[in-house]
Design a protein around this motif. Sequence first.
Motif, PDB file in Angstrom:
ATOM      1  N   PRO A 127       0.766  -1.429   0.266  1.00 41.76           N
ATOM      2  CA  PRO A 127       0.103  -0.010   0.145  1.00 41.76           C
ATOM      3  C   PRO A 127       0.925   1.229  -0.467  1.00 41.76           C
ATOM      4  O   PRO A 127       2.139   1.280   0.410  1.00 41.76           O
ATOM      5  CB  PRO A 127      -1.222  -0.458   1.185  1.00 41.76           C
ATOM      6  CG  PRO A 127      -0.628  -1.470   1.372  1.00 41.76           C
ATOM      7  CD  PRO A 127       0.673  -2.018   1.288  1.00 41.76           C
ATOM      8  N   VAL A 128       0.264   2.198  -0.459  1.00 48.62           N
ATOM      9  CA  VAL A 128       0.980   3.370  -0.949  1.00 48.62           C
ATOM     10  C   VAL A 128       1.630   3.708   0.535  1.00 48.62           C
ATOM     11  O   VAL A 128       2.468   4.941   1.057  1.00 48.62           O
ATOM     12  CB  VAL A 128       0.866   4.475  -1.320  1.00 48.62           C
ATOM     13  CG1 VAL A 128       1.017   5.357  -1.190  1.00 48.62           C
ATOM     14  CG2 VAL A 128       0.077   3.732  -2.828  1.00 48.62           C
ATOM     15  N   SER A 129       0.375   3.608   1.715  1.00 50.06           N
ATOM     16  CA  SER A 129       0.859   4.897   2.878  1.00 50.06           C
ATOM     17  C   SER A 129       1.809   3.404   3.152  1.00 50.06           C
ATOM     18  O   SER A 129       2.538   4.420   4.400  1.00 50.06           O
ATOM     19  CB  SER A 129      -0.748   4.540   3.563  1.00 50.06           C
ATOM     20  OG  SER A 129      -0.770   3.346   3.891  1.00 50.06           O
ATOM     21  N   ALA A 130       2.596   2.546   2.746  1.00 48.61           N
ATOM     22  CA  ALA A 130       2.816   1.631   4.925  1.00 48.61           C
ATOM     23  C   ALA A 130       4.416   2.169   3.815  1.00 48.61           C
ATOM     24  O   ALA A 130       5.132   1.582   4.373  1.00 48.61           O
ATOM     25  CB  ALA A 130       2.473   0.317   4.147  1.00 48.61           C
ATOM     26  N   VAL A 163       4.915   4.567   2.293  1.00 49.64           N
ATOM     27  CA  VAL A 163       5.577   5.911   2.479  1.00 49.64           C
ATOM     28  C   VAL A 163       6.392   6.330   3.808  1.00 49.64           C
ATOM     29  O   VAL A 163       7.001   6.890   3.987  1.00 49.64           O
ATOM     30  CB  VAL A 163       4.555   6.872   2.322  1.00 49.64           C
ATOM     31  CG1 VAL A 163       4.954   8.233   3.053  1.00 49.64           C
ATOM     32  CG2 VAL A 163       3.996   6.994   0.832  1.00 49.64           C
ATOM     33  N   ALA A 164       5.458   5.414   4.748  1.00 51.26           N
ATOM     34  CA  ALA A 164       5.472   5.381   6.044  1.00 51.26           C
ATOM     35  C   ALA A 164       7.325   4.380   6.510  1.00 51.26           C
ATOM     36  O   ALA A 164       7.746   4.672   7.471  1.00 51.26           O
ATOM     37  CB  ALA A 164       4.563   4.480   7.001  1.00 51.26           C
ATOM     38  N   GLY A 218       7.578  12.761   2.964  1.00 57.07           N
ATOM     39  CA  GLY A 218       6.460  12.723   2.418  1.00 57.07           C
ATOM     40  C   GLY A 218       6.772  12.576   0.812  1.00 57.07           C
ATOM     41  O   GLY A 218       6.491  12.213  -0.350  1.00 57.07           O
ATOM     42  N   ARG A 229       6.946  10.397  -2.039  1.00 57.50           N
ATOM     43  CA  ARG A 229       5.661  10.387  -3.284  1.00 57.50           C
ATOM     44  C   ARG A 229       7.180  10.273  -4.804  1.00 57.50           C
ATOM     45  O   ARG A 229       6.051   9.733  -5.920  1.00 57.50           O
ATOM     46  CB  ARG A 229       4.358  11.553  -3.230  1.00 57.50           C
ATOM     47  CG  ARG A 229       3.987  10.621  -2.157  1.00 57.50           C
ATOM     48  CD  ARG A 229       1.975  11.380  -1.723  1.00 57.50           C
ATOM     49  NE  ARG A 229       2.114  10.777  -1.068  1.00 57.50           N
ATOM     50  CZ  ARG A 229       2.012  10.804   0.534  1.00 57.50           C
ATOM     51  NH1 ARG A 229       3.089  11.419   1.931  1.00 57.50           N
ATOM     52  NH2 ARG A 229       1.040   9.735   1.515  1.00 57.50           N
ATOM     53  N   ARG A 235      -2.455  -1.320   7.644  1.00 55.97           N
ATOM     54  CA  ARG A 235      -1.896  -0.566   6.490  1.00 55.97           C
ATOM     55  C   ARG A 235      -2.881  -1.344   6.374  1.00 55.97           C
ATOM     56  O   ARG A 235      -3.378  -0.950   4.937  1.00 55.97           O
ATOM     57  CB  ARG A 235      -0.834   1.204   6.306  1.00 55.97           C
ATOM     58  CG  ARG A 235      -0.734   1.613   7.152  1.00 55.97           C
ATOM     59  CD  ARG A 235       0.055   2.226   6.215  1.00 55.97           C
ATOM     60  NE  ARG A 235       1.390   3.026   7.345  1.00 55.97           N
ATOM     61  CZ  ARG A 235       1.667   3.337   7.940  1.00 55.97           C
ATOM     62  NH1 ARG A 235       1.776   2.209   9.134  1.00 55.97           N
ATOM     63  NH2 ARG A 235       1.481   4.127   8.886  1.00 55.97           N
TER      64      ARG A 235
END
Length: 292
Positions: free
Chosen positions: A39-42, A44-45, A54, A58, A291
């Motif tokens: 996942p994108v959020s994972a 980025v984290a 961040g 991206r 996430r």
Amino acid sequence: MSAPDLELTGPVPSPAHRPLHQELVVTLYGLYGAGGMLPVSALVAMLADLGVDGQAARSTISRLKAKGILRSRKHDGVAGYTLSPDVLDLFRADDQRIFAPERSKPGDPWSLVVFSVPEAERNRRYELKAELTSLGFGFVAAGVAIAPSTVMGQAMGRLAERGLDGYAEYFSGDYLKSGDIRALVPQWWDLGSLDRQYEDFLEDYAGLADYWERRTAGGGPLPASEHRLAFATYVPLLTLWRKFPYRDPNLPLEYLPEGWKAPRAKQAFLTLHRILCDPAATYAGELLDARN
């Protein structure tokens, strides 16, 4: 870097040696993507824990997507990316050379790749030389590359995959001229540059290997509070080390200069891998679970 510095700032390479953001992304997918989606959020984290903010994360993801290295995907309504199968296969194929490279011995045969590329296709000549260099070949003369026999199979496969084998012929043979081959090796490979790269690696990681060995001297697992630090150390470590088994032709030690730093660097890497690999994976798994 001292142990107190590690606890305050996290163990990252010096700015001069730090992996590129794109390289870190490929490592994260190779280690924790399991051939599927992150996942994108994972992602980025994870990059945030590696010192990538961040916006930079991206931007890096967008560049890799534009190059076809990352591919968009949704799973259960969650947006993410998968790594290109070709890149993932290459990452997994690295394991043998990274963890158990085969060092040749004096008297072993040499591999020779003799190549000729028309002037009108000079870009292909550059590509062919770059591929051979990345596999650890040196150059005896224009159009003649040399390496230990252990890498010939991979070289033939790589050039075929890239559509370059039509320009090359492959030979295996012995060096028959009398004299000290150790004096010739520095003419065929840039050993000075490679040794300096090992020195940079040791500058960043030899002290860390000693530190983590002291932290685990009792034989028990790392406490959960140190898993994030293990992750932030291990991912850049592996990202940097993955390049060495290809740059280094693994020549017999008898052919290499006195004080060759590769054995010390490899020991530092293997020590850190043994201690940090599992806790880093545990931390990455926690980020993914949070996430999904």
